[in-house]
Design a protein around this motif. Structure first.
Motif, PDB file in Angstrom:
ATOM      1  N   LEU A 305     -15.315  93.202   9.832  1.00 47.17           N
ATOM      2  CA  LEU A 305     -15.226  92.239  10.944  1.00 47.17           C
ATOM      3  C   LEU A 305     -16.325  92.438  11.987  1.00 47.17           C
ATOM      4  O   LEU A 305     -16.871  93.545  12.132  1.00 47.17           O
ATOM      5  CB  LEU A 305     -13.862  92.389  11.634  1.00 47.17           C
ATOM      6  CG  LEU A 305     -12.621  92.088  10.793  1.00 47.17           C
ATOM      7  CD1 LEU A 305     -11.356  92.313  11.628  1.00 47.17           C
ATOM      8  CD2 LEU A 305     -12.661  90.668  10.243  1.00 47.17           C
ATOM      9  N   SER A 306     -16.570  91.382  12.746  1.00 46.54           N
ATOM     10  CA  SER A 306     -17.447  91.506  13.914  1.00 46.54           C
ATOM     11  C   SER A 306     -16.710  92.372  14.944  1.00 46.54           C
ATOM     12  O   SER A 306     -15.486  92.544  14.868  1.00 46.54           O
ATOM     13  CB  SER A 306     -17.691  90.123  14.521  1.00 46.54           C
ATOM     14  OG  SER A 306     -16.459  89.633  15.045  1.00 46.54           O
ATOM     15  N   ASP A 309     -13.806  90.548  16.638  1.00 47.44           N
ATOM     16  CA  ASP A 309     -12.616  90.379  15.801  1.00 47.44           C
ATOM     17  C   ASP A 309     -11.919  91.722  15.552  1.00 47.44           C
ATOM     18  O   ASP A 309     -10.690  91.791  15.484  1.00 47.44           O
ATOM     19  CB  ASP A 309     -12.992  89.699  14.478  1.00 47.44           C
ATOM     20  CG  ASP A 309     -13.270  88.208  14.682  1.00 47.44           C
ATOM     21  OD1 ASP A 309     -12.843  87.671  15.734  1.00 47.44           O
ATOM     22  OD2 ASP A 309     -13.918  87.587  13.811  1.00 47.44           O
ATOM     23  N   ALA A 312      -9.896  92.498  18.557  1.00 44.33           N
ATOM     24  CA  ALA A 312      -8.680  91.660  18.575  1.00 44.33           C
ATOM     25  C   ALA A 312      -7.640  92.214  17.610  1.00 44.33           C
ATOM     26  O   ALA A 312      -6.441  92.253  17.925  1.00 44.33           O
ATOM     27  CB  ALA A 312      -9.042  90.223  18.199  1.00 44.33           C
ATOM     28  N   LEU A 328      -3.094  87.523  10.243  1.00 45.94           N
ATOM     29  CA  LEU A 328      -4.461  87.809  10.716  1.00 45.94           C
ATOM     30  C   LEU A 328      -5.281  88.511   9.637  1.00 45.94           C
ATOM     31  O   LEU A 328      -6.498  88.350   9.555  1.00 45.94           O
ATOM     32  CB  LEU A 328      -4.423  88.667  11.978  1.00 45.94           C
ATOM     33  CG  LEU A 328      -3.936  87.999  13.271  1.00 45.94           C
ATOM     34  CD1 LEU A 328      -4.040  88.961  14.444  1.00 45.94           C
ATOM     35  CD2 LEU A 328      -4.740  86.751  13.589  1.00 45.94           C
ATOM     36  N   SER A 333     -12.574  85.667   9.597  1.00 44.20           N
ATOM     37  CA  SER A 333     -13.178  85.692  10.939  1.00 44.20           C
ATOM     38  C   SER A 333     -12.276  84.898  11.882  1.00 44.20           C
ATOM     39  O   SER A 333     -11.255  84.348  11.458  1.00 44.20           O
ATOM     40  CB  SER A 333     -14.587  85.079  10.907  1.00 44.20           C
ATOM     41  OG  SER A 333     -14.483  83.730  10.490  1.00 44.20           O
ATOM     42  N   GLY A 334     -12.651  84.872  13.151  1.00 46.50           N
ATOM     43  CA  GLY A 334     -11.888  84.086  14.121  1.00 46.50           C
ATOM     44  C   GLY A 334     -10.644  84.803  14.638  1.00 46.50           C
ATOM     45  O   GLY A 334      -9.749  84.182  15.220  1.00 46.50           O
ATOM     46  N   HIS A 335     -10.560  86.121  14.447  1.00 52.03           N
ATOM     47  CA  HIS A 335      -9.364  86.866  14.850  1.00 52.03           C
ATOM     48  C   HIS A 335      -9.162  86.856  16.362  1.00 52.03           C
ATOM     49  O   HIS A 335      -8.020  86.865  16.834  1.00 52.03           O
ATOM     50  CB  HIS A 335      -9.452  88.312  14.345  1.00 52.03           C
ATOM     51  CG  HIS A 335      -9.548  88.407  12.858  1.00 52.03           C
ATOM     52  ND1 HIS A 335     -10.706  88.131  12.180  1.00 52.03           N
ATOM     53  CD2 HIS A 335      -8.619  88.708  11.925  1.00 52.03           C
ATOM     54  CE1 HIS A 335     -10.498  88.269  10.883  1.00 52.03           C
ATOM     55  NE2 HIS A 335      -9.237  88.625  10.699  1.00 52.03           N
ATOM     56  N   ALA A 336     -10.275  86.869  17.103  1.00 51.98           N
ATOM     57  CA  ALA A 336     -10.148  86.950  18.560  1.00 51.98           C
ATOM     58  C   ALA A 336      -9.380  85.729  19.090  1.00 51.98           C
ATOM     59  O   ALA A 336      -8.425  85.866  19.871  1.00 51.98           O
ATOM     60  CB  ALA A 336     -11.535  87.046  19.195  1.00 51.98           C
ATOM     61  N   ASP A 337      -9.745  84.518  18.630  1.00 50.56           N
ATOM     62  CA  ASP A 337      -9.069  83.296  19.101  1.00 50.56           C
ATOM     63  C   ASP A 337      -7.617  83.266  18.635  1.00 50.56           C
ATOM     64  O   ASP A 337      -6.710  82.920  19.388  1.00 50.56           O
ATOM     65  CB  ASP A 337      -9.785  82.047  18.557  1.00 50.56           C
ATOM     66  CG  ASP A 337     -11.141  81.896  19.221  1.00 50.56           C
ATOM     67  OD1 ASP A 337     -11.336  82.516  20.284  1.00 50.56           O
ATOM     68  OD2 ASP A 337     -12.010  81.189  18.648  1.00 50.56           O
ATOM     69  N   GLU A 338      -7.415  83.625  17.367  1.00 48.54           N
ATOM     70  CA  GLU A 338      -6.069  83.577  16.811  1.00 48.54           C
ATOM     71  C   GLU A 338      -5.144  84.556  17.553  1.00 48.54           C
ATOM     72  O   GLU A 338      -3.994  84.236  17.860  1.00 48.54           O
ATOM     73  CB  GLU A 338      -6.133  83.929  15.308  1.00 48.54           C
ATOM     74  CG  GLU A 338      -4.838  83.744  14.561  1.00 48.54           C
ATOM     75  CD  GLU A 338      -4.416  82.272  14.438  1.00 48.54           C
ATOM     76  OE1 GLU A 338      -5.288  81.379  14.489  1.00 48.54           O
ATOM     77  OE2 GLU A 338      -3.185  82.036  14.313  1.00 48.54           O
TER      78      GLU A 338
END
Ligand SMILES: Cc1cc2nc3c(=O)[nH]c(=O)nc-3n(C[C@H](O)[C@H](O)[C@H](O)COP(=O)(O)OP(=O)(O)OC[C@H]3O[C@@H](n4cnc5c(N)ncnc54)[C@H](O)[C@@H]3O)c2cc1C
Length: 491
Positions: A305-306, A309, A312, A328, A333-338
């Motif tokens: 992950l980045s 993320d 998160a 999750l 990707s996109g874990h921070a928003d989720e």
């Protein structure tokens, strides 16, 4: 007429220096007659103790032997495959190694007794006084609040240190003591039993062959050479156990807020998830070390992950329901928003959980396969095992390195006693007491930790109900809690 070996270690230096001369002479013979050929006639150099492995277990044993007047004169060699000066700890550095351990007060006392703790970089260690442990499925919890000493100072549960801080301190201590022969960047290539020759009898002595052609004969060969111990293999000692099919993901992280834990007791946090526990342990300032035991697939995802993320996911691991966390883990990707969305819709007890992490140190995310192994015995003829060579334990209770320090303390004590009563330090007669003292103690700890792992791996059903009852009950029973605190502290 074969020369018989002396029975007492103090005679070794005299005899071995005679053989070292013979060794040099025969080497020059080979270089005169066969300048281009490889063969080197190598006689073993003779030592009282040859220790393979310069990790925390091996270095603490050697420091203990050198620090005691009774064992200070033993002729000792240390063989270590890695460069021991490769990463000396930098007191002023703001980055922290991702390999950290929690040392029990019992371990710190031992390191004090052998004079090593004075060499620890004190600004890089962090004692903690409280623990929060909870079940991620049932929500039941147990909190270990600080108990206080008679003077009102909170008791230390354990002290976090980077493993390199500890090994640097042990090396610095060894440098202040009568020298031992340190052969680092040198690998053991083979070990075999010695023989009786025309001029010396080394039958039944382990002869260690190094990758630089040197050979070392050991009155006592110590295997402090980690989980895949070549010494254990040589001695034919079986090591039993199983792989957990889990990896321990480690990272050095920054915690939000200017004064994390600075206004009260420093606290270690651990949440049991069905895949394994996730723990956040305090380092100095706003830094913490993460140990997250999870499946190899989930560990691989976390490492891919980045930073945003990954952060998160760590915050989610302490807050979200296991089912949300599972979701999750299906995302690339996109874990921070989720996480931000799910967090707003999840109820959790904010007093029990750590503050959020806000950053992860570059290059610090790594993972290690987790396994349980225990050698059938820690001793063989002229062989003693200690540390991970003897036992490997799940890190959920932070006991592996502490057990290795306990072994080192015990082995040094029994070597000292054997010398004082004239026993051969490599004989079973001398080593039995070490095995008797450490094996069953370590076996009990390995069994407890293994059962805890299994107990908390259940994600649903009666086991979850029973364990939540158990955790809640322990939390309400003061005497049981203090018992667990003492176990965690190694007292
Ligand atoms: C994720 C994780 C978290 C942990 N957290 C904790 C904790 O909080 N508290 C705790 O007490 N423990 C903890 N542990 C366990 C702890 O890290 C180990 O128990 C400890 O480091 C083992 O030390 P050792 O000296 O026995 O072995 P090692 O550190 O493995 O040292 C063995 C040495 O032998 C050398 N060697 C091996 N083969 C050869 C050869 N052929 N020739 C020459 N040299 C050789 C190696 O180079 C190595 O330096 C944790 C472990 C993991 C994986």
């Amino acid at each position: 007429m074969p020369l018989r070996f002396p029975r007492t270690p103090c005679e070794v230096s005299r005899v071995s220096s005679r053989y070292s001369n013979a060794f040099v002479a025969s080497r020059s013979f080979w270089s005169r007659t066969a300048p281009t050929a490889a063969p080197v006639l190598t006689r073993p150099e003779i030592y009282d103790v040859v220790c393979v492995g310069g990790g925390p277990a091996g270095l603490s044993l050697l420091s203990a032997l050198r620090a005691s007047p009774k064992t200070a004169n033993l002729k000792i060699a240390l063989v270590e495959g890695q460069d021991l000066n490769k990463s000396p700890v930098q007191a002023e550095s703001t980055t922290f190694s991702n390999r950290c351990s929690s040392l029990t007060p019992g371990s710190v006392n031992f390191l004090n007794d052998i004079g090593a703790w004075d060499h620890i970089s004190a600004t890089r260690v962090q004692p903690y006084q409280a623990m929060q442990v909870w079940d991620g499925v049932s929500g039941s919890s147990i909190s270990f609040d600080p108990s206080t000493t008679p003077s009102g100072v909170p008791d230390t549960v354990a002290t976090m240190t980077e493993n390199t801080n500890l090994t640097s301190a042990l090396l610095a201590r060894l440098n202040k003591l009568p020298s031992i022969d340190i052969m680092d960047k040198t690998r053991v290539e083979g070990i075999e039993l010695g023989k009786e020759t025309e001029d010396m009898d080394l039958s039944n002595w382990p002869i260690v062959s190094l990758n630089n052609s040197r050979k070392l004969a050991a009155r006592l060969l110590v295997g402090a050479d980690g989980a895949n111990s070549p010494v254990r293999t040589f001695a034919g000692i079986p090591s039993r156990g199983w792989d957990y099919n889990r990896h321990g993901v480690v990272a050095t992280v920054q915690v939000e807020g200017a004064n994390w834990g600075q206004n009260g007791p420093r606290t270690a946090y651990q949440r049991f998830l069905p895949t394994g526990p996730v723990a956040l342990l305090p380092l100095p300032g706003n830094v913490a070390t993460l140990v997250w035991s999870t499946t190899p697939e989930k560990a691989a995802l976390l490492k891919s992950l980045s930073s945003a993320d990954f952060i998160a996911m760590v915050n989610a691991a302490f807050r979200l329901l296991p089912v949300d966390l599972d979701y999750l883990h299906t995302m690339k990707s996109g874990h921070a928003d989720e996480f931000a969305w799910r967090e707003a819709n999840t109820a959790f007890n904010s007093e029990r959980i750590p503050q959020k992490i806000s950053a992860v140190q570059d290059g610090s995310i790594a993972s290690f396969p987790l396994r349980m192994r225990h050698a059938d015995t820690y001793i063989g003829h002229r062989v003693a095992l200690l540390g991970d060579a003897a036992h490997t334990i799940h890190p959920l209770a932070g006991q592996g390195l502490n057990q290795g320090l306990g072994d080192a303390k015990s082995l040094a004590k029994h070597i000292s006693f054997s010398l004082s009563v004239g026993k051969d330090i490599g004989s079973n007669w001398a080593l039995d007491a070490y095995n008797a003292e450490q094996w069953s103690k370590n076996n009990a700890m390995l069994g407890t930790v293994d059962k805890l792992h299994k107990l908390y791996s259940a994600g649903s059903g009666p086991v979850v109900w029973a364990r939540s009852l158990g955790l809640d009950a322990v939390d309400k029973l003061g005497f049981l809690k203090s018992f667990f605190m003492r176990q965690a502290a190694g007292n």
